[in-house]
Design a protein around this motif. Structure first.
Motif, PDB file in Angstrom:
ATOM      1  N   GLY A 139     -74.951 -76.995  -4.738  1.00 26.19           N
ATOM      2  CA  GLY A 139     -73.267 -76.374  -4.959  1.00 26.19           C
ATOM      3  C   GLY A 139     -72.975 -75.756  -4.678  1.00 26.19           C
ATOM      4  O   GLY A 139     -72.762 -76.122  -3.195  1.00 26.19           O
ATOM      5  N   THR A 140     -72.531 -74.582  -5.309  1.00 31.10           N
ATOM      6  CA  THR A 140     -71.339 -73.378  -4.574  1.00 31.10           C
ATOM      7  C   THR A 140     -72.134 -71.920  -4.673  1.00 31.10           C
ATOM      8  O   THR A 140     -72.818 -71.847  -5.610  1.00 31.10           O
ATOM      9  CB  THR A 140     -70.197 -73.424  -5.144  1.00 31.10           C
ATOM     10  OG1 THR A 140     -69.841 -73.281  -6.173  1.00 31.10           O
ATOM     11  CG2 THR A 140     -69.704 -74.156  -4.813  1.00 31.10           C
ATOM     12  N   TRP A 141     -71.447 -71.524  -3.839  1.00 29.93           N
ATOM     13  CA  TRP A 141     -72.194 -69.935  -3.467  1.00 29.93           C
ATOM     14  C   TRP A 141     -70.893 -69.049  -3.510  1.00 29.93           C
ATOM     15  O   TRP A 141     -69.789 -69.464  -1.708  1.00 29.93           O
ATOM     16  CB  TRP A 141     -73.111 -69.894  -2.883  1.00 29.93           C
ATOM     17  CG  TRP A 141     -73.689 -68.398  -1.950  1.00 29.93           C
ATOM     18  CD1 TRP A 141     -72.910 -67.080  -2.376  1.00 29.93           C
ATOM     19  CD2 TRP A 141     -74.318 -68.009  -1.701  1.00 29.93           C
ATOM     20  NE1 TRP A 141     -74.332 -66.387  -1.841  1.00 29.93           N
ATOM     21  CE2 TRP A 141     -74.792 -66.500  -0.623  1.00 29.93           C
ATOM     22  CE3 TRP A 141     -75.294 -68.806   0.213  1.00 29.93           C
ATOM     23  CZ2 TRP A 141     -75.403 -66.382  -0.290  1.00 29.93           C
ATOM     24  CZ3 TRP A 141     -75.900 -68.602   0.903  1.00 29.93           C
ATOM     25  CH2 TRP A 141     -76.248 -66.958   1.113  1.00 29.93           C
ATOM     26  N   GLU A 142     -70.705 -68.314  -3.964  1.00 29.04           N
ATOM     27  CA  GLU A 142     -68.873 -67.110  -3.505  1.00 29.04           C
ATOM     28  C   GLU A 142     -70.026 -65.780  -3.918  1.00 29.04           C
ATOM     29  O   GLU A 142     -71.052 -65.418  -4.380  1.00 29.04           O
ATOM     30  CB  GLU A 142     -68.668 -67.434  -5.235  1.00 29.04           C
ATOM     31  CG  GLU A 142     -67.317 -69.026  -5.222  1.00 29.04           C
ATOM     32  CD  GLU A 142     -66.172 -69.083  -6.356  1.00 29.04           C
ATOM     33  OE1 GLU A 142     -65.260 -68.162  -5.905  1.00 29.04           O
ATOM     34  OE2 GLU A 142     -67.218 -70.016  -6.666  1.00 29.04           O
ATOM     35  N   ALA A 196     -73.792 -71.462  -8.294  1.00 33.12           N
ATOM     36  CA  ALA A 196     -73.423 -72.995  -9.656  1.00 33.12           C
ATOM     37  C   ALA A 196     -73.799 -73.950  -9.160  1.00 33.12           C
ATOM     38  O   ALA A 196     -73.977 -74.541  -7.577  1.00 33.12           O
ATOM     39  CB  ALA A 196     -71.652 -73.366  -9.632  1.00 33.12           C
ATOM     40  N   GLY A 197     -74.340 -74.922  -9.708  1.00 29.71           N
ATOM     41  CA  GLY A 197     -74.629 -76.432  -9.482  1.00 29.71           C
ATOM     42  C   GLY A 197     -75.656 -76.523  -9.813  1.00 29.71           C
ATOM     43  O   GLY A 197     -75.516 -76.044 -11.119  1.00 29.71           O
ATOM     44  N   ASP A 198     -76.844 -76.656  -9.272  1.00 26.47           N
ATOM     45  CA  ASP A 198     -77.766 -76.978  -9.382  1.00 26.47           C
ATOM     46  C   ASP A 198     -78.812 -75.980  -9.956  1.00 26.47           C
ATOM     47  O   ASP A 198     -80.403 -75.676 -10.195  1.00 26.47           O
ATOM     48  CB  ASP A 198     -78.378 -77.707  -8.684  1.00 26.47           C
ATOM     49  CG  ASP A 198     -78.502 -79.652  -8.987  1.00 26.47           C
ATOM     50  OD1 ASP A 198     -78.262 -79.628  -9.833  1.00 26.47           O
ATOM     51  OD2 ASP A 198     -78.052 -79.654  -7.918  1.00 26.47           O
ATOM     52  N   GLU A 220     -72.484 -65.753  -6.916  1.00 25.55           N
ATOM     53  CA  GLU A 220     -72.854 -66.137  -8.098  1.00 25.55           C
ATOM     54  C   GLU A 220     -72.813 -67.568  -7.531  1.00 25.55           C
ATOM     55  O   GLU A 220     -72.175 -68.186  -7.299  1.00 25.55           O
ATOM     56  CB  GLU A 220     -71.167 -66.110  -8.722  1.00 25.55           C
ATOM     57  CG  GLU A 220     -71.816 -66.837 -10.163  1.00 25.55           C
ATOM     58  CD  GLU A 220     -69.860 -66.753 -11.208  1.00 25.55           C
ATOM     59  OE1 GLU A 220     -69.614 -68.144 -11.237  1.00 25.55           O
ATOM     60  OE2 GLU A 220     -69.453 -65.419 -10.846  1.00 25.55           O
ATOM     61  N   VAL A 223     -78.286 -72.371 -11.150  1.00 26.95           N
ATOM     62  CA  VAL A 223     -77.100 -70.988 -11.517  1.00 26.95           C
ATOM     63  C   VAL A 223     -77.272 -69.659 -12.170  1.00 26.95           C
ATOM     64  O   VAL A 223     -77.997 -70.197 -12.478  1.00 26.95           O
ATOM     65  CB  VAL A 223     -76.250 -72.183 -12.749  1.00 26.95           C
ATOM     66  CG1 VAL A 223     -75.486 -71.433 -14.053  1.00 26.95           C
ATOM     67  CG2 VAL A 223     -76.116 -73.401 -12.895  1.00 26.95           C
ATOM     68  N   THR A 273     -75.824 -65.385 -11.399  1.00 29.49           N
ATOM     69  CA  THR A 273     -75.436 -64.483 -10.861  1.00 29.49           C
ATOM     70  C   THR A 273     -76.194 -63.569 -10.450  1.00 29.49           C
ATOM     71  O   THR A 273     -77.012 -62.767 -11.253  1.00 29.49           O
ATOM     72  CB  THR A 273     -74.427 -63.532 -11.769  1.00 29.49           C
ATOM     73  OG1 THR A 273     -73.606 -64.221 -12.662  1.00 29.49           O
ATOM     74  CG2 THR A 273     -73.585 -62.393 -11.159  1.00 29.49           C
ATOM     75  N   GLU A 312     -71.076 -74.130   0.652  1.00 36.35           N
ATOM     76  CA  GLU A 312     -72.230 -74.594  -0.199  1.00 36.35           C
ATOM     77  C   GLU A 312     -72.940 -74.308  -0.006  1.00 36.35           C
ATOM     78  O   GLU A 312     -73.751 -73.886   1.148  1.00 36.35           O
ATOM     79  CB  GLU A 312     -71.288 -76.268  -0.266  1.00 36.35           C
ATOM     80  CG  GLU A 312     -69.638 -76.159  -0.482  1.00 36.35           C
ATOM     81  CD  GLU A 312     -69.303 -77.154  -0.384  1.00 36.35           C
ATOM     82  OE1 GLU A 312     -69.289 -78.403  -0.785  1.00 36.35           O
ATOM     83  OE2 GLU A 312     -68.014 -77.288   0.531  1.00 36.35           O
TER      84      GLU A 312
END
Length: 179
Positions: free
Chosen positions: A32-35, A61-63, A59, A65, A67, A157
């Motif tokens: 997933g992504t990591w912001e 997202a992906g597998d 935050e 999820v 914050t 990512e």
């Protein structure tokens, strides 16, 4: 009597076949992504290195999820004399979802941006999980351009594997009827 014994063997055999996946301890791939955003809390000079202590809001997202709680996490960035930069951090999630289960966890990450490079690379590991994620473990890699500096959004990512607690699978198994 023979019919009862045959039914008993059939039920026991069926239970053995359906129980095997329930008790499996296999790894589940995640990506997933990591912001994130960072805020500089302290700057120190250590020899020719500059050490930044940061507060970080993350935050995923992906597998994975969730914050992060920026008040609990800590991170350190070191701008090294040789032009490279390193990162170490602990990311605390009060509520995060993995494999459909929600709980809390702490993820540790470390990484490096080589001198003259534009992409960070690093590793992550789940070091503690509780609540609905009790017993979760996992690790993997992360990479990406990161942020252009404090207060600017960073983008990464991630991928890796998590090991799901066997009790999760057992809770999802169908209940057999008594004969």
């Amino acid at each position: 009597m023979l019919k009862r014994i045959a039914v008993l063997f059939a039920v026991v055999g069926l239970s053995a076949v359906t129980a095997a996946p329930v008790e499996a301890h296999g790894r589940t791939p995640v990506d997933g992504t990591w912001e994130y955003f960072t805020e500089v809390l302290d700057v120190r000079e250590v020899g020719c290195n500059t050490v930044l202590s940061l507060r970080e809001s993350d935050e995923f997202a992906g597998d994975i999820v969730g914050t992060s709680n920026p008040d609990l996490g800590t991170s350190t960035v070191v701008l090294r004399c040789n032009g490279s930069t390193t990162f170490r951090g602990a990311i605390h999630f009060d509520e995060v979802t993995v494999d459909g289960r929600t709980g809390s966890m702490v993820l540790r990450a470390h990484g490096r941006l080589g001198a003259g490079e534009t992409e960070w690379t690093g590793r992550w590991r789940i070091v503690r999980a509780w609540g609905g994620l009790e017993g979760l473990s996992g690790h993997g890699s992360w990479w990406g351009p990161g942020a252009g500096g404090p207060g600017l959004p960073g983008f990464l990512e991630y991928d890796g594997n998590v090991r799901i607690n066997q009790h999760w699978r057992a809770a999802d198994a169908p209940v057999s009827a008594d004969l």
